[in-house]
Design an enzyme around this catalytic site. Structure first.
Site, PDB file in Angstrom:
ATOM      1  N   LYS A  21       7.747   2.295 -17.657  1.00 56.78           N
ATOM      2  CA  LYS A  21       9.149   2.549 -17.911  1.00 56.78           C
ATOM      3  C   LYS A  21       9.389   3.672 -19.041  1.00 56.78           C
ATOM      4  CE  LYS A  21      11.517  -0.739 -18.009  1.00 56.78           C
ATOM      5  NZ  LYS A  21      10.620  -1.848 -18.001  1.00 56.78           N
ATOM      6  N   ARG A  91      11.001  -4.392 -23.424  1.00 61.05           N
ATOM      7  CA  ARG A  91      10.761  -4.831 -22.751  1.00 61.05           C
ATOM      8  C   ARG A  91       9.925  -4.433 -22.115  1.00 61.05           C
ATOM      9  NH1 ARG A  91      16.421  -3.838 -19.787  1.00 61.05           N
ATOM     10  NH2 ARG A  91      17.590  -3.671 -21.137  1.00 61.05           N
ATOM     11  N   GLY A 100      11.462  -8.057 -12.486  1.00 58.31           N
ATOM     12  CA  GLY A 100      11.869  -9.835 -12.905  1.00 58.31           C
ATOM     13  C   GLY A 100      10.528 -10.068 -12.821  1.00 58.31           C
ATOM     14  N   MET A 102       7.616  -9.539 -15.302  1.00 60.67           N
ATOM     15  CA  MET A 102       7.428  -9.915 -16.713  1.00 60.67           C
ATOM     16  C   MET A 102       8.536  -9.715 -17.992  1.00 60.67           C
ATOM     17  SD  MET A 102       4.168  -7.520 -17.149  1.00 60.67           S
ATOM     18  CE  MET A 102       5.522  -6.435 -16.081  1.00 60.67           C
ATOM     19  N   ARG A 335      13.250   4.584 -13.100  1.00 57.66           N
ATOM     20  CA  ARG A 335      11.743   4.715 -11.533  1.00 57.66           C
ATOM     21  C   ARG A 335      12.187   4.910  -9.902  1.00 57.66           C
ATOM     22  NH1 ARG A 335      11.942  -2.310 -12.732  1.00 57.66           N
ATOM     23  NH2 ARG A 335      13.873  -2.213 -11.225  1.00 57.66           N
ATOM     24  N   HIS A 454      17.997 -10.144  -8.069  1.00 59.24           N
ATOM     25  CA  HIS A 454      16.692 -10.404  -8.109  1.00 59.24           C
ATOM     26  C   HIS A 454      16.226 -10.780  -6.726  1.00 59.24           C
ATOM     27  CE1 HIS A 454      13.224 -13.540  -8.141  1.00 59.24           C
ATOM     28  NE2 HIS A 454      12.058 -12.227  -9.010  1.00 59.24           N
ATOM     29  N   SER A 761     -21.020  -0.987  15.133  1.00 61.20           N
ATOM     30  CA  SER A 761     -19.763  -0.799  14.889  1.00 61.20           C
ATOM     31  C   SER A 761     -19.646  -2.296  13.686  1.00 61.20           C
ATOM     32  CB  SER A 761     -18.380  -1.250  16.377  1.00 61.20           C
ATOM     33  OG  SER A 761     -17.242  -2.066  15.455  1.00 61.20           O
ATOM     34  N   GLY A 763     -19.096  -4.972  12.457  1.00 62.63           N
ATOM     35  CA  GLY A 763     -18.277  -6.565  12.262  1.00 62.63           C
ATOM     36  C   GLY A 763     -17.657  -7.254  11.305  1.00 62.63           C
ATOM     37  N   CYS A 828     -14.683  -3.043  12.998  1.00 64.31           N
ATOM     38  CA  CYS A 828     -14.008  -3.996  14.140  1.00 64.31           C
ATOM     39  C   CYS A 828     -13.027  -5.243  13.893  1.00 64.31           C
ATOM     40  CB  CYS A 828     -14.239  -3.425  15.770  1.00 64.31           C
ATOM     41  SG  CYS A 828     -15.647  -4.574  15.988  1.00 64.31           S
ATOM     42  N   TYR A 848     -14.506   5.833  12.539  1.00 67.37           N
ATOM     43  CA  TYR A 848     -13.209   5.028  12.945  1.00 67.37           C
ATOM     44  C   TYR A 848     -12.777   3.799  12.582  1.00 67.37           C
ATOM     45  CZ  TYR A 848     -15.392   2.301  16.782  1.00 67.37           C
ATOM     46  OH  TYR A 848     -16.401   1.852  17.279  1.00 67.37           O
TER      47      TYR A 848
END
Length: 872
Positions: A21, A91, A100, A102, A335, A454, A761, A763, A828, A848
């Site tokens: 803000k 604010r 909403g 804070m 924003r 809200h 891999s 786990g 995985c 991967y």
């Protein structure tokens, strides 16, 4: 040390210091946008506040007075004047938007004497007493911790006594009576008169905003959205402008594009003669924009010109709050707007087409967690056509949800603790205090509020559906029922809601999988071009494999063979194998299982033509396949054995800690015939599909190794069987043998594993369990306490623990790659589909990740974003 910045001194790049803000207000001031004057107290002062035990430093308090004096000079008004005072809004503003969560205080600086002077100066007592009662109530609730009902009841009583339908009918005298009653209430409840020193008000308000950073609702929101608790909030102190001085004034919230759909159209709401909280809190149902444009065309044109400029400047859809005071326009905030997953995709693609973003910037702009919304079910058209609409409201956040109705956040929490049933939250209106229940429920319906209330904003941010402004609802929270058009519906009645149409239905409506838009396919295509990390699927059957391909999977990273054994026919053969007394009997039972496994693997290989398919050998302990005690006699009859024999099997296989017991490769060592049968099925299926003319890339994964000899022992069986079958078939078939790294010891000896494994891999589910010593099935009972007390920042089973488990992954990856430069390394566990974990795996150098089919689009985009942030 600079503790405070005047608007115009900062830039939009300083969000970490000034909050979103404050940074944007400074930026707009520099741009020449009509922003009321003000200053921002930095986030560093919030962290100092907590370090100092909940106290602001004397230096900050001194600076605040100095900057108030600068503000007085800019505005030509005096803070604390009894005739024409400078009034302020105070604010919150964290670096990431937390709508909403804070606190805000408006109209600060009013005192009883100043009210009298303002009445005389403005000649508008209704306006003055209206802002005074608002200030007293807001200050009392936010700063002094008093309950809303203490004040709401006073207003309701006056309206009931006078026969008013709404707040606009209240007179100046009515608001004066309310203000006086509020002052009495505050003194009675706090034991002290309402503060009459404006500087005391300001200091107390700043403290309250800092305190709101650490409220339960704010912490729950940050946990849900993975926001760091240590950041703190800035505080923006701004000159008040008033939308409630009369019919030439008003307030509104606008989005430069539709936050539900992403369509390029101004979207929002407006109220004449109102202050901002009237819209956000849903106290009054707002007007449509065309009504505003018709009544105030000149201001509307000025506003739309500013909106176009802000969107072009920030290169993103903007969420703008504005106020008109006596026909003069002011912008209070801008924003990047919260949006649904579908809207985010469309906006990103459109901004590229408009030349505002590159493809890379578009992919980076996607809220990857919101993408999950697009993968959720929608209502089945046939089932929907047969359903009866009970009522409707505003389509505030798209999507479909079914569940049992509850009327409070607290009740939702209680019911979720008791059983994991799906719930829908029906409320008169939601407030930040409802955040925990909103996280737990599938969707929300409110009596009051509009498209920017809200409930609507939070729903869109969470990817949940919402229907707001549903005026036919009558909710009795205390008695636990609601009435719609004269029909009473008690708590836990099944309902369905459609946030795309605003329709509300009684009963459960069948859902179906969603279809992907062309824009979504475009973003995925761009992400695939960008990313370095591979994305595979965890899939155990043909159906999941085809779904994974549809979502963009590049192979199967985990096929869990045990999931294939649980239908009625197969489970009987598995049980025969388990209770077998001799090797001969066990092999006989396994021979019956072989055709089932062969069929499954053939279907998967056919579906995944040309892509790797990694099949894990049997992993869980054998007792998981045996019946419960109360089912023994029935199952024994099917197996044609005595119940005593089955009871003995249950007793012999019982383990005190089965997750650390006789499972994984340990089963293969004890019963290598199991691994032999599974290897046969895998290779025979691969041979059959290869002979049909398709390319097959099988990978056989040995689970839960802790020693190199476990892997070498089973690998020898696998290779001997595989090579023999391939030679007999007379074809060329390449296959790989590797292992899951699930134990800390395996991670630490990955240099040895790398020498004989084609791939590893991680786990990470089991690796996390064994590294922490937490049972993943039971840890939920105490992890919430660990998070609440800052012992852990997050659930390590949800996002990978980078300091501990992550360090093991790094050590293991490096050692395996050093021992075998061609080794393929993946993950995985469930972490393979979690965005922050994906970035960590990318940075660690994995090849991967593998995740459930419905997480694949999330993983693809997260992998691309990781590449853009940390190029490999």
């Amino acid at each position: 040390m600079k503790r405070i910045y005047m608007f115009g001194e900062g830039t939009k790049e300083q969000k970490n210091l000034l909050g979103g803000k404050g940074a944007n207000l400074s930026e707009m001031k520099t741009m020449g946008v009509p922003v009321p004057s003000g200053f921002t107290i930095t986030t560093e002062m919030c962290t100092d506040y907590y370090k100092n035990g909940g106290k602001n430093s004397k230096e900050l308090l001194t600076d605040m007075r100095e900057y108030v004096a600068k503000l007085e000079k800019e505005t030509d008004r005096v803070f604390g004047s009894n005739t024409d005072p400078l009034l302020l809004s105070v604010r919150s503003g964290a670096r990431v938007s937390m709508p909403g969560m804070m606190d805000t205080i408006l109209n600060l600086g009013l005192t009883t004497e100043a009210v009298k002077g303002m009445v005389e100066k403005t000649g508008n007592p209704k306006f003055v007493y209206d802002i005074y009662r608002r200030f007293i109530q807001m200050f009392a609730e936010v700063v002094q911790g008093l309950e809303y009902n203490l004040f709401g009841d006073v207003i309701d009583n006056v309206k009931e006594e006078k026969g008013y339908d709404g707040d606009l009918e209240m007179t100046a005298e009515d608001w004066k009576i309310v203000s006086d009653a509020f002052l009495v209430t505050v003194e009675k409840e706090t034991g002290a008169p309402f503060p009459q020193n404006p500087y005391v008000q300001l200091e107390m308000a700043v403290n309250a905003v800092f305190e709101s950073w650490d409220t339960p609702r704010a912490r729950i929101y940050r946990d849900h959205n993975k926001i760091d608790h240590s950041w703190g909030t800035a505080v923006s102190v701004q000159q008040m402008v008033f939308g409630n001085t009369g019919e030439d004034s008003g307030t509104g919230v606008l989005f430069t594009r539709n936050p539900k759909t992403g369509v390029k159209e101004i979207f929002g709401e407006f109220l004449f003669n109102a202050q901002g909280e009237d819209i956000v809190a849903g106290i009054r149902t707002p007007l449509k924009l065309d009504e505003f444009a018709e009544k105030s065309p000149k201001i509307y044109k000025e506003l739309t010109t500013i909106l176009d400029g802000l969107e072009e400047h920030y290169r993103d859809m903007q969420d703008v709050e504005f106020t008109i005071e006596d026909n003069k326009l002011f912008i209070l905030q801008t924003r990047n707007g919260k949006r649904t997953g579908a809207a985010g995709i469309r906006i990103a693609v459109d901004l590229v087409a408009e030349g505002l973003l590159t493809k890379e910037e578009a992919v980076a702009s996607i809220d990857v967690n919101a993408v999950d919304q697009l993968l959720h079910p929608v209502f089945n058209e046939k089932a929907l056509s047969e359903a009866t609409i009970i009522t409707n409201g505003l389509a505030a956040s798209p999507g479909a949800a079914t569940g049992k109705i509850v009327f409070s956040s607290e009740r939702a929490s209680e019911l979720k603790e008791e059983s994991n049933q799906k719930l829908l939250l029906f409320r008169k209106e939601t407030s930040p205090e409802d955040i925990e229940g909103m996280i737990l429920c599938e969707g929300f319906v409110t009596m009051l509020g509009g498209m920017t209330s809200h409930a609507a904003v939070v729903a869109r941010g969470m990817g949940k559906c919402c229907v707001s402004g549903c005026g036919e609802l009558q909710i009795n929270e205390e008695e636990g029922y609601m009435i719609i058009n004269g029909v009473k519906y008690p708590e836990l009645t099944p309902f369905s809601i459609d946030g795309t149409t605003g329709n509300v239905y009684a009963g459960n409506i069948e859902t179906k999988s969603p279809e992907f838009s062309e824009d979504f396919q475009t973003i995925l295509a761009w992400a695939k071009e960008i990313k370095h990390l591979g994305v595979k699927a965890n899939a155990d059957n043909e159906r999941d494999s085809l779904q994974a391909l549809k979502f963009g999977a590049e192979g199967i990273g985990l096929c869990r063979t045990e999931h294939m054994f649980f239908d009625e026919v197969r489970i009987t053969d598995v049980r025969r194998m388990i209770i077998a007394d001799t090797l001969e009997d066990r092999e006989l039972a396994l021979e019956k299982l072989l055709p089932h496994q062969l069929k499954d693997f053939t279907e998967i290989f056919n579906a995944m033509e040309g892509k790797t398919v990694c099949i894990r050998l049997l992993d869980p302990p054998l007792h998981e396949f045996l019946p419960q005690v109360d089912e023994v006699e029935e199952v024994a009859e099917k197996l044609n054995i005595t119940p005593d024999k089955l009871y003995r099997a249950l007793e012999s296989l019982h383990e005190f800690n089965p997750m650390l017991g006789h499972r994984g490769c340990r089963l293969g060592v004890s019963y290598p015939e199991i691994s032999v049968m599974q290897t046969k099925a895998i290779i025979m299926a691969a041979i059959a599909v290869t002979k049909s003319g398709k390319v097959v890339k099988p990978e056989i994964m040995v689970p839960l190794v802790s020693t190199i000899k476990e892997l070498s022992y089973l690998k020898e069986y696998i290779i001997n069987i595989a090579d023999e079958l391939i030679a007999e078939a007379g074809i060329k078939l390449d296959y790989k043998v590797g292992t899951m790294v699930e134990t800390p010891r395996a991670a630490l000896i990955s240099d040895e594993i790398g020498e004989i494994a084609d791939f590893i891999s991680f786990g990470t589910n089991d690796l996390t369990q064994m590294t922490f010593g937490f049972s993943r099935d039971d840890a939920g009972k105490f992890l919430k306490d660990y998070k609440a007390k800052d012992i852990l920042d997050s659930d390590p089973f949800a996002a990978v623990d980078q300091k501990g488990v992550g360090k093991l992954v790094q050590i293991s990856t490096s050692a395996a790659q050093l021992a075998n430069p061609s080794i393929v390394v993946g993950v995985c566990g469930e972490h393979g589909g979690e965005p922050t974990s994906i970035e960590f795996f990318h940075n660690t150098g994995l090849n991967y990740v593998s995740c459930s089919p419905y997480r694949i689009p999330v993983a693809i985009i997260a992998a691309a974003q990781a590449q853009l942030k940390n190029k490999r």
